[in-house]
Each structure stands twice: as C-alpha cells, then as structure tokens.
Design a protein around this motif. Structure first.
Motif, PDB file in Angstrom:
ATOM      1  N   PHE A   2      10.293   0.808   2.115  1.00  0.00           N
ATOM      2  CA  PHE A   2      11.604   1.806   2.134  1.00  0.00           C
ATOM      3  C   PHE A   2      12.680   1.064   1.519  1.00  0.00           C
ATOM      4  N   LYS A   3      12.705  -0.119   0.935  1.00  0.00           N
ATOM      5  CA  LYS A   3      13.967  -0.871   0.210  1.00  0.00           C
ATOM      6  C   LYS A   3      13.724  -0.918  -1.075  1.00  0.00           C
TER       7      LYS A   3
ATOM      8  N   ALA B  21       0.817  -1.273   0.013  1.00  0.00           N
ATOM      9  CA  ALA B  21      -0.263  -0.011  -0.098  1.00  0.00           C
ATOM     10  C   ALA B  21       0.973   1.384  -0.050  1.00  0.00           C
ATOM     11  N   LEU B  22       1.725   1.480   0.848  1.00  0.00           N
ATOM     12  CA  LEU B  22       2.547   2.667   0.860  1.00  0.00           C
ATOM     13  C   LEU B  22       3.519   2.671  -0.423  1.00  0.00           C
ATOM     14  N   HIS B  23       4.013   1.552  -0.841  1.00  0.00           N
ATOM     15  CA  HIS B  23       4.596   1.624  -2.033  1.00  0.00           C
ATOM     16  C   HIS B  23       4.025   2.009  -3.286  1.00  0.00           C
TER      17      HIS B  23
ATOM     18  N   LEU C  47      10.615   6.426  -3.764  1.00  0.00           N
ATOM     19  CA  LEU C  47      10.861   6.989  -2.237  1.00  0.00           C
ATOM     20  C   LEU C  47      11.930   8.025  -2.503  1.00  0.00           C
ATOM     21  N   GLU C  48      11.882   9.302  -1.920  1.00  0.00           N
ATOM     22  CA  GLU C  48      12.856  10.298  -1.961  1.00  0.00           C
ATOM     23  C   GLU C  48      13.739  10.433  -0.665  1.00  0.00           C
ATOM     24  N   ARG C  49      12.825  10.453   0.599  1.00  0.00           N
ATOM     25  CA  ARG C  49      13.439  10.220   1.810  1.00  0.00           C
ATOM     26  C   ARG C  49      12.461   9.609   2.599  1.00  0.00           C
ATOM     27  N   ALA C  50      12.801   8.992   3.641  1.00  0.00           N
ATOM     28  CA  ALA C  50      11.859   8.573   4.749  1.00  0.00           C
ATOM     29  C   ALA C  50      12.474   8.824   6.217  1.00  0.00           C
TER      30      ALA C  50
END
Length: 436
Positions: free
Chosen positions: A206-207, A155-157, A212-215
């Motif tokens: 996150f991987k 979902a977040l991806h 993704l720019e930053r987290a």
C-alpha cells in the motif's frame, strides 16, 4: 412480489442474479471513488455487510466483469453516466483474511501463503501473457504455500505489477477482514512476529507500490498505527465515530421498515426497533445490523441472531478478568445506564488487560456499545481546553443486553456448585473443606 431472503450470501453477483433480498449500497462506490483517497481503512462490527460491499466494489470495477453493467441496472450507481464508463475498467485484486486463523505464527504464515497462492491461481492466465517478462513469470511460479517470507511480503505488490503489465492499468486492491490475523496473534501470544510480517506486507502493498490505483481495507478494529501502519502516511481511516460512509454498512431505519413492508411484516416495526435499533456511526443514528434483520425477515421472530454469531469469548474474558471498576461500569451498562470515558480507536492489543480506555474502545468498535452522546474539545476564549473529547457509552440495544445477561448467568452457573459447597462448609464450621 417479495424477494427471497437468502441467509449468509456474501457474493454480489449471486444475490443479483438470484433476485435475492438486497439493500442498495452502491452509493458507496461513488462516494469512495470521488474522495480520491489512495488507501482507505474502514472499521465496522462483524456481520455488517463488509464482505458483500467489497464484493460489490470488485464486480463493479474488475475487468473480469467488463460488460456486466446488467448487474447494476436499477441501482444508485448506474444512474450516473460517468460511472457507467468505469464499470469493468480496472484490474482488481480481492483478498480476504476472514478465515486466516491459527494457534501459532508458523501455522498463520502458512495460511496466509495459501491465501496468496489461491489468489495467484485466479490470475494464472497471466502466465500466457505476452506482456510479462520472463522474470515476472518466474516470480509468479515462485508463489506457493511454502514460499519464504520475502516472497510473501512482495506477493501483492508484484501481482499488481503483473496486472499492470498485462492490462496497462494500475490495480485496485481490496483486503477484507485485514485484522483477523492480528486478533488471532494477540489471543494466541505471537503478536510480535505477526505484527512484523504484516507491517512489511502492508508497506510493500500500500505504500511503496507504484502499480496501485486505489485500495480499501476493512476490519473490525483499527490496530494501532505503531503496530502495523507506521509506514503508511497515505492511509485514510474511517471508524465507527467517523461521519464518512456512515450509512454504507448496516441498514438504516428507512431500509429496515421498507424490507418489513416488502415481506408482509409491517405490523412488526416496533418490535424490530425495540430489539435491533441502536447502532450509531458518526452522527448517523438508528442503524441496524444486517445479520439480525435478514434472519428476522426469514423467520419472522426475534432472537439474538447477531450477538450469537460468534463466541464472544474475548469480550467475556475482558469483562470477567477486568478490574473491579470495569465490572461496576459493566453492571451499570447492563442495568440500562451509561458510562463516560475517553476513547482511543487505535487499538493497542497489548494494553487490553490493563487499560480500561482500550477495553471500552474495543467494545465500541465491535458493536457491543454505542455512543449515546459526545463532548467535543471546548475553547476558553482563544485557547483550547486541554480536556480530551469524552464519550457517553451505552449497550447498543436489547439484543446485546440479552446476550450479556445470558453470559453473566452462565458465569454464575459455572461456579454455582463450588460456591454452594463453600457456603455449606462455612456455615458448618468445616475449615478443611473451606480450604480445599
């Protein structure tokens, strides 16, 4: 004129627009952005301003707040012209697990699904975007309170991809209180199922996420790498013993004393220091927890504000059910002494009942203990001394000591009746009563 002290406000915009009391922590934005770390995990005790700082980061970078530089005027970050250009420049995903608590895995998974569904609802405008494919919109609609695990894991991806397709920029992802579900899983005995799901969710988010720019993730503990972070080799970890961002969470003594001056409480500085000083992050000493200070500013008298802001149940359980050596060490701490121990900041929850190092590490991460001194690796000539670094630990401050003293008194009160009956039977020779 003194600003109004608002209790429990965790939304940066609400604080600024309401002219409520606020300590400027926007230096963190500059330090974090310039570090160029892709995924940052920061652990701090509860009530230390983690959620407020995440809200600040959201309002600074989010495209939803484009043109809202007025929120940051007069603050540290707005003094840098280059950073003014970054305000409102990125899509931001902000999710909190703070209220995700359940007694079993099925309920926990459903609550996470609800949190993800609410997050998608915030971005429902994407369904009207001409930049999204039909497949992307179809996936968006598949996110629901009762979606399968495979959908939830991605979902977040997928949301970061949808935002990238819409805005043409990678997303910043902020996950607050990431470890709450893990603590609940440990306490309620569904650790393995929870760890497997979170590991897959974090890997996808996150991987293996090109959008993704930053987290930034925040929490109280650093859950062991083997449990949920085994696939993340891009993770920068900042714990309570790290020097990085040492004064970004909590109030420094200078900030506390300035607040007392503003509120007309200058004559109370020594009282406040005696009760609430003591937290140490990295090499930065004299850190105060914001919750106690804000409550003190509000009513002008001392109290165990931070210590009473949770049940402290896990802490009490670990000490009360711990070994005799743990109880002796705890008694030493309660009397104002210290203990010297190794630390393992990668908390392995399954070892909490048997590994003393893990217990003291958890108490340090949770804010009940502080590092009084630290012995680093030592070299003998050209060879490294194999002894691991040792930490001298003490109770954080008078507030924490007062909380623990009250906790111990409650233990004895709870057992006082049965204990007195036992002594009476012993003295009277009543064997039957003693055996009951």
């Amino acid at each position: 004129m003194a600003r109004t002290v608002g209790i429990g406000i965790q939304d940066f915009q609400k604080i600024i627009e309401g002219n409520s009391f606020y300590v400027d922590k926007t230096r963190f934005i500059k330090e974090w952005w310039e570090s160029k770390d892709e995924v940052t995990l920061i652990t701090r005790p509860r009530r230390f301003g983690k959620t407020l700082l995440m809200s600040t980061v959201e309002k600074f970078f989010s495209v939803k707040y484009e043109g809202r530089g007025d929120l940051f005027k007069g603050l540290f970050i707005w003094e840098d012209k280059d950073f003014q250009e970054l305000q409102g420049a990125y899509p931001v995903i902000f999710l909190s697990f703070a209220n995700v608590k359940a007694k079993n895995y099925e309920q926990m998974f459903e609550m996470i699904c609800q949190a993800l569904t609410n997050l998608y609802e915030e971005h429902r405008y994407l369904l009207e975007s001409g930049s999204l494919s039909d497949e992307g919109k179809s996936y968006f609609r598949s996110v629901s309170d009762h979606m399968p695990e495979t959908t939830a894991i991605m979902a977040l991806h997928r949301l970061s991809k949808l935002l990238h397709d819409h805005y043409g920029k990678k997303a910043i992802i902020l996950l607050d209180e990431y470890d709450t579900p893990m603590q609940e899983a440990y306490v309620n005995n569904y650790w393995d199922d929870m760890a497997a799901f979170i590991r897959s969710l974090f890997n996808a988010t996150f991987k293996t996420n090109p959008y993704l720019e930053r987290a930034v993730m925040t929490g109280i503990t650093r859950v062991s790498r083997e449990s949920i972070f085994s696939d993340l080799n891009n993770l920068k970890v900042v714990t309570t013993t790290s020097d990085q961002y040492a004064d970004s969470f909590g109030f420094t003594e200078e900030e506390v004393f300035a607040a007392l001056d503003e509120q007309g409480l200058s004559h109370k500085k020594q009282e406040v220091k005696t009760w609430y000083d003591g937290f140490t992050f990295g090499k930065k000493t004299d850190i105060y927890n914001p919750w106690s200070i804000i409550n003190y500013l509000d009513n002008g008298k001392v109290g165990t504000y931070w210590a009473n802001s949770s049940s402290n149940g896990l802490v009490g359980k670990l000490i009360r059910e711990g070994s005799g050596e743990i109880k002796q060490d705890f008694e030493t701490l309660l009397l104002g002494g210290t203990l010297t121990t190794l630390l393992d900041e990668q908390i392995v929850y399954s070892q909490l009942g048997s590994n003393e190092t893990v217990i003291w590490s958890l108490l340090l991460a949770s804010g009940y203990l502080k590092v009084a001194s630290y012995r680093e690796y030592e070299y003998q000539g050209d060879e490294l001394d194999v002894a691991e670094p040792e930490y001298e630990l003490a109770l954080t401050n008078l507030e924490v000591r007062s909380m623990f003293k009250r906790m111990v008194r409650e233990w004895f009160k709870r057992d006082a009746t049965s204990y007195n009956q036992f002594v009476k039977a012993l003295l009277s020779g009543d064997l039957k009563a003693r055996m009951c």
